[in-house]
Write an enzyme that holds these catalytic residues in place. Structure first.
Site, short mmCIF file in Angstrom:
data_model
loop_
_atom_site.label_atom_id
_atom_site.label_comp_id
_atom_site.label_asym_id
_atom_site.label_seq_id
_atom_site.Cartn_x
_atom_site.Cartn_y
_atom_site.Cartn_z
CB VAL B 38 1.83 -2.54 8.48
CG1 VAL B 38 3.03 -3.19 7.67
CG2 VAL B 38 2.38 -1.71 9.66
CG ASP B 39 0.42 -1.44 1.97
OD1 ASP B 39 2.03 -2.26 2.51
OD2 ASP B 39 0.02 -1.29 1.82
CB SER B 40 -0.29 -7.79 1.76
OG SER B 40 0.02 -6.97 0.47
#
Lengths: 416, 81
Positions: B38-40
């Protein structure tokens, strides 16, 4: 200028008449329209309630998690670019066997960018507050999102550019790709254009500037380039993509070659922000430049995929451009407007029509212009109303585009 | 009052919707970044969806402390209490 020859080795498209190249080409040569009624609630109060919506809903064919991070214009671009990349033979290669990413570029145009994402987020801001504006809004709505997404997908690191010249954008991307390969800045370029602007704001805006047809006749009959009954264009959506490659690079890997990109011409009218020069002088210079650059004798031109959007002035101006550049030979050329079937894809138009132009050379067949019941006497051209065979031998076809702002782009393709 | 497991299940649905992660993989010991990819930006989407779902507020300054699914579930439990 280096003497590098540039060829087309891959094609991809998703349009109002088909979700890929085979289905789109089949619809075009058989004269099937992709213009449909807009049945959504938001269309109820609009002055125009038809459009060329994509024949295949992009979210039906894309991975869901990827699709939700892409504006619809990028979704359409990715479908077309992926088909072109695969068609060029790059998709099935083992790791390390593909082209050097530092030598692969992307020139992917859009006329308006991620306008539906922008407006949906503005709606969220007004209705629910700033917290509900998506953190993905900026990378989704920026006009270079399609080019950047294609670059990411294929590891293309030479460049990722987004020419913007309204309805000439898609064709300008092909011109840019040609330049970059000729200048030795890339060996392979994925060139194309995309647009997904069927939104009530855009429809109201185009309708209020009297650019769209307000006809309530059968939707499939409303886009009627060069017909005396034409009264404006029909908005469409979709994307087209071409893999352009230096001939040297294509031959070295044994690629199938569809056509040669002979030359391009890019000019500006400096006449009016919205209307074309009524004498078509800017477009004339663009076509002349494309032929001159490709050392094409006007008598070698057998086919023109015209810009012809079904507007009263533009369609006449384009006839003048062809007479000014092709002289007495102008009436020998098989001219068509595939917009009679797709509607006008704005920034996607030039690219989808480039795919159609290359397919016309490849199959030696011109698609028809439908709905041409009574040709405007001010237009002295041989317009195909049924699919027409093109001659054998070395032949040239021109894809012509012009757009708001006075942009004109012509690209000449040669048979192989 | 929702149980820890109920919160985890609802949060797993959100993570699945945003990032396409299988709901069964969204377990308390899993790191959003290292285990679930899950990226930023996706994390911001998860947080906003969680705020709506659980009726809590998760300030931006707090998001960086939510490294694992367990951190997020515990934060939501405290905020609901």
């Amino acid at each position: 200028m280096s003497s590098k020859r540039v060829v087309v080795t891959g094609l991809g498209v998703t349009s109002p008449v088909g979700g890929d190249v085979p289905s789109t080409w089949d619809a075009l040569v058989n004269g099937r329209s992709g213009v449909r009624p807009l049945t959504q609630d938001w269309a109820e109060t609009l002055p125009v309630r038809i459009a060329g919506t994509a024949a295949v809903e992009p979210t039906d064919v894309l991975e869901r998690v990827k699709a939700r991070r892409w504006d619809r214009s990028t979704q359409l671009a990715m479908i077309a670019a992926t088909e072109a990349w695969s068609d060029a033979g790059f998709a099935d290669l083992a790791e390390g066997d593909g082209p050097d990413g530092d030598r692969v570029g992307v020139a992917f145009a859009s006329g308006i960018g991620g306008v539906t994402t922008l407006l949906a987020n503005y709606d969220a801001l007004l209705e629910k507050g700033p917290r509900r504006v998506s953190p993905l809004a900026v990378p989704m709505l920026m006009p270079n999102a399609p080019a950047a997404s294609v670059s990411l997908a294929f590891g293309a690191r030479a460049f990722a550019s987004t020419p913007v010249s309204a309805c000439a954008s898609g064709n300008e991307a092909i011109s840019l790709a040609l330049d970059q390969i000729r200048l030795g800045r890339a060996d392979v370029v994925v060139a194309g254009g995309t647009e997904a602007a069927i939104h009530p704001l855009n429809i109201a805006a185009f309708a209020n500037m009297m650019a769209l047809s307000k006809s309530t006749n059968d939707p499939t009959t409303v886009s009627r380039p060069w017909d005396t009954g034409r009264d404006g264009f029909v908005l469409g959506e979709g994307a087209g993509a071409l893999v352009l490659e230096s001939e040297e690079h294509a031959l070295a890997r044994g690629a199938r070659i569809y056509a040669v990109v002979m030359g391009a011409g890019v000019t500006a009218d400096s006449h009016d922000i919205a209307q074309p020069d009524p004498e078509g002088r800017g477009g004339t210079r663009a076509i002349a430049r494309a032929l001159h650059e490709g050392e094409v004798d006007p008598t070698d031109v057998v086919h023109v995929n015209a810009h012809a959007t079904s507007t009263p002035l533009g369609d006449i101006a384009e006839g003048l451009m062809l007479h000014a550049t092709l002289g007495a030979h102008a009436t020998d050329v098989v001219v068509t407007s595939t917009k009679s079937m797709t509607g006008h894809l704005l920034g996607g138009a030039g690219a989808v029509e480039a795919v159609a132009t290359v397919m016309a050379l490849h199959h030696r067949t011109s698609p028809p212009t439908i709905n041409l019941d009574d040709q405007d006497p001010a237009v002295d051209l041989d317009i195909a109303t049924k699919a027409r065979d093109l001659p054998m031998g070395d032949i040239v076809a021109v894809n012509n585009s012009f757009g708001f702002g006075g942009a004109n782009v012509a690209v000449a393709f040669g048979s192989v | 009052m929702a149980t820890t497991e109920e919160i985890r299940t609802d949060l797993a649905e959100i993570v699945n919707e945003v990032a396409g992660v299988d709901t069964d993989d969204v377990q308390l010991d899993k790191s959003f970044v290292d285990d679930l990819d899950v990226d930023s930006l996706s994390m911001v989407e998860v947080v906003v969806a969680a705020e709506e779902k659980f009726g809590v507020s998760i300030p931006d300054d707090e998001v960086k402390n939510l490294k694992t699914v367990g951190d997020a579930v515990a934060y939501i439990e405290r905020a609901q209490a």
